[in-house]
Design a protein around this motif. Structure first.
Motif, PDB file in Angstrom:
ATOM      1  N   ILE A 297       0.967  -1.110  -0.165  1.00  0.00           N
ATOM      2  CA  ILE A 297       0.308   0.023   0.067  1.00  0.00           C
ATOM      3  C   ILE A 297       0.449   1.392  -0.212  1.00  0.00           C
ATOM      4  O   ILE A 297       0.404   2.734  -0.238  1.00  0.00           O
ATOM      5  CB  ILE A 297      -1.334  -0.137   1.323  1.00  0.00           C
ATOM      6  N   LEU A 298       2.432   1.026  -0.060  1.00  0.00           N
ATOM      7  CA  LEU A 298       3.271   2.370  -0.136  1.00  0.00           C
ATOM      8  C   LEU A 298       3.562   2.337  -2.028  1.00  0.00           C
ATOM      9  O   LEU A 298       3.341   1.526  -2.596  1.00  0.00           O
ATOM     10  CB  LEU A 298       4.615   2.099   0.763  1.00  0.00           C
ATOM     11  N   VAL A 299       3.586   4.089  -1.673  1.00  0.00           N
ATOM     12  CA  VAL A 299       3.723   3.588  -3.538  1.00  0.00           C
ATOM     13  C   VAL A 299       5.234   4.471  -3.131  1.00  0.00           C
ATOM     14  O   VAL A 299       5.836   5.296  -3.155  1.00  0.00           O
ATOM     15  CB  VAL A 299       3.130   5.401  -3.740  1.00  0.00           C
ATOM     16  N   ASN A 300       6.104   3.736  -4.053  1.00  0.00           N
ATOM     17  CA  ASN A 300       7.422   3.925  -4.965  1.00  0.00           C
ATOM     18  C   ASN A 300       8.378   4.366  -3.272  1.00  0.00           C
ATOM     19  O   ASN A 300       8.905   4.923  -3.347  1.00  0.00           O
ATOM     20  CB  ASN A 300       7.343   6.125  -5.560  1.00  0.00           C
ATOM     21  N   GLY A 301       8.080   2.485  -2.930  1.00  0.00           N
ATOM     22  CA  GLY A 301       8.924   2.340  -1.935  1.00  0.00           C
ATOM     23  C   GLY A 301       9.918   3.328  -1.742  1.00  0.00           C
ATOM     24  O   GLY A 301      11.191   3.111  -0.888  1.00  0.00           O
ATOM     25  N   GLY A 302      10.555   2.076  -3.544  1.00  0.00           N
ATOM     26  CA  GLY A 302      11.652   2.151  -3.656  1.00  0.00           C
ATOM     27  C   GLY A 302      12.538   3.746  -4.250  1.00  0.00           C
ATOM     28  O   GLY A 302      13.965   3.118  -4.320  1.00  0.00           O
ATOM     29  N   PHE A 303      12.277   4.374  -4.650  1.00  0.00           N
ATOM     30  CA  PHE A 303      11.713   5.419  -4.750  1.00  0.00           C
ATOM     31  C   PHE A 303      12.102   5.605  -6.520  1.00  0.00           C
ATOM     32  O   PHE A 303      13.692   6.177  -6.998  1.00  0.00           O
ATOM     33  CB  PHE A 303      13.151   6.610  -4.102  1.00  0.00           C
ATOM     34  N   GLU A 304      11.460   4.740  -7.113  1.00  0.00           N
ATOM     35  CA  GLU A 304      12.355   4.239  -8.500  1.00  0.00           C
ATOM     36  C   GLU A 304      11.952   4.764  -9.836  1.00  0.00           C
ATOM     37  O   GLU A 304      11.901   4.457 -10.969  1.00  0.00           O
ATOM     38  CB  GLU A 304      12.525   2.733  -8.425  1.00  0.00           C
ATOM     39  N   THR A 305      11.258   6.586  -9.007  1.00  0.00           N
ATOM     40  CA  THR A 305      10.747   7.464  -9.883  1.00  0.00           C
ATOM     41  C   THR A 305      11.445   8.281  -9.884  1.00  0.00           C
ATOM     42  O   THR A 305      11.448   9.212 -11.089  1.00  0.00           O
ATOM     43  CB  THR A 305       8.656   7.624  -9.914  1.00  0.00           C
TER      44      THR A 305
ATOM     45  N   THR B  35       7.782  11.410  -5.706  1.00  0.00           N
ATOM     46  CA  THR B  35       6.443  10.800  -5.703  1.00  0.00           C
ATOM     47  C   THR B  35       6.115  10.311  -5.146  1.00  0.00           C
ATOM     48  O   THR B  35       6.576   9.366  -4.826  1.00  0.00           O
ATOM     49  CB  THR B  35       6.827  10.330  -7.528  1.00  0.00           C
ATOM     50  N   GLY B  36       4.555  10.554  -4.592  1.00  0.00           N
ATOM     51  CA  GLY B  36       4.164   9.610  -3.206  1.00  0.00           C
ATOM     52  C   GLY B  36       4.098   9.765  -2.072  1.00  0.00           C
ATOM     53  O   GLY B  36       3.894   9.400  -1.245  1.00  0.00           O
ATOM     54  N   TRP B  37       5.182  10.776  -2.127  1.00  0.00           N
ATOM     55  CA  TRP B  37       6.178  10.946  -0.632  1.00  0.00           C
ATOM     56  C   TRP B  37       6.601  12.851   0.148  1.00  0.00           C
ATOM     57  O   TRP B  37       5.735  13.658  -1.254  1.00  0.00           O
ATOM     58  CB  TRP B  37       7.994  10.781  -0.237  1.00  0.00           C
ATOM     59  N   ASN B  38       5.892  12.868   0.999  1.00  0.00           N
ATOM     60  CA  ASN B  38       6.167  14.495   1.620  1.00  0.00           C
ATOM     61  C   ASN B  38       7.554  14.739   2.159  1.00  0.00           C
ATOM     62  O   ASN B  38       7.949  13.539   2.918  1.00  0.00           O
ATOM     63  CB  ASN B  38       5.049  14.539   2.087  1.00  0.00           C
ATOM     64  N   SER B  39       8.302  15.115   1.526  1.00  0.00           N
ATOM     65  CA  SER B  39      10.067  15.679   2.294  1.00  0.00           C
ATOM     66  C   SER B  39      10.120  16.749   2.727  1.00  0.00           C
ATOM     67  O   SER B  39       9.305  17.823   2.563  1.00  0.00           O
ATOM     68  CB  SER B  39      11.049  15.133   0.678  1.00  0.00           C
TER      69      SER B  39
END
Length: 226
Positions: free
Chosen positions: A25-33, A37-41
């Motif tokens: 259910i996580l998006v882009n957990g490997g940061f492969e974009t 994308t999907g994260w707030n920083s």
């Protein structure tokens, strides 16, 4: 009697073996974009030894001490693991938990290196937050004050089913925090990769299945009497 024994097996199987519907259910957990994308920083900027979270391919993106390149995929998230006093470098992602009984597993990889530690420990925490309240931390790491140290990519895995049992159907936040307690504690670098929240929805026996079981019990009772 054979019928009754078979029915008992069906009953035991029906009530003890629930279907598990697993999903990431996580998006882009490997940061492969190649981006967040999907994260707030926090993305507070900075260069050299006060670089906030950034996405990289080679481990040099810390802006300070270089780390290993990702062991899986092309990209990982890195930061300097150093900076101004009271700096928080935060990555977070909101997810909606499915309804019902849940089984949940959280996993991630981290790497770090640091030199000439100051009087206070640098800290990494991975937390789960709901409605502004920490439910964790799930994982806590401190680079001891006055120390030098390093470790290559290391995987961690946690069963958090009990922790999330009261929050099905709710929004929770996966939050990764690096905290720098004092001014320029010494050169460092930190990496995060392969963040995964895998949730299995445990389904109860269906009403139709229980109805069939009930009919089977009635038939077994009549068969036994005859």
């Amino acid at each position: 009697m054979k019928f009754i024994r078979k029915l008992c097996v069906v009953l035991i199987f029906g009530f003890s073996s629930h279907a598990l519907l697993a999903a990431e259910i996580l998006v882009n957990g490997g940061f492969e974009t190649g981006d967040f994308t999907g994260w707030n920083s926090t993305l507070s900027g900075g260069v050299d030894c006060w670089t906030d979270w950034t996405i990289g391919t080679a481990g040099s993106e810390t802006g300070c001490l270089p780390l290993s390149a990702p062991t899986e995929g092309t990209y990982a998230a890195y930061n300097a693991f150093d900076g101004f006093a009271s700096s928080f470098y935060t990555l977070s992602q909101d997810v909606i938990l499915p309804n019902g009984n849940l089984m949940a597993e959280l996993s991630f990889d981290i790497t770090a290196q640091w030199f000439n530690g100051g009087a206070l420990a640098r800290v990494f925490d991975l937390n789960i937050v709901h409605d502004g309240v920490d439910l964790g931390p799930i994982y806590h790491f401190e680079a001891a004050a006055g120390s030098d140290g390093a470790f290559d990519w290391t995987s961690f895995n946690f069963d958090i089913s009990d922790l999330l049992s009261d929050y099905s159907g709710n929004v929770i936040t996966i939050e990764a925090d690096v905290f720098i307690p004092e001014q320029f504690t010494g050169p460092g670098g930190f990496g995060l990769d392969n963040v995964s929240l895998n949730v299995s929805q445990v389904s109860e026996p269906s009403v139709f299945l229980m109805f069939l079981m009930f009919l089977g019990l009635i038939k077994a009772s009549r068969f036994n009497k005859s």
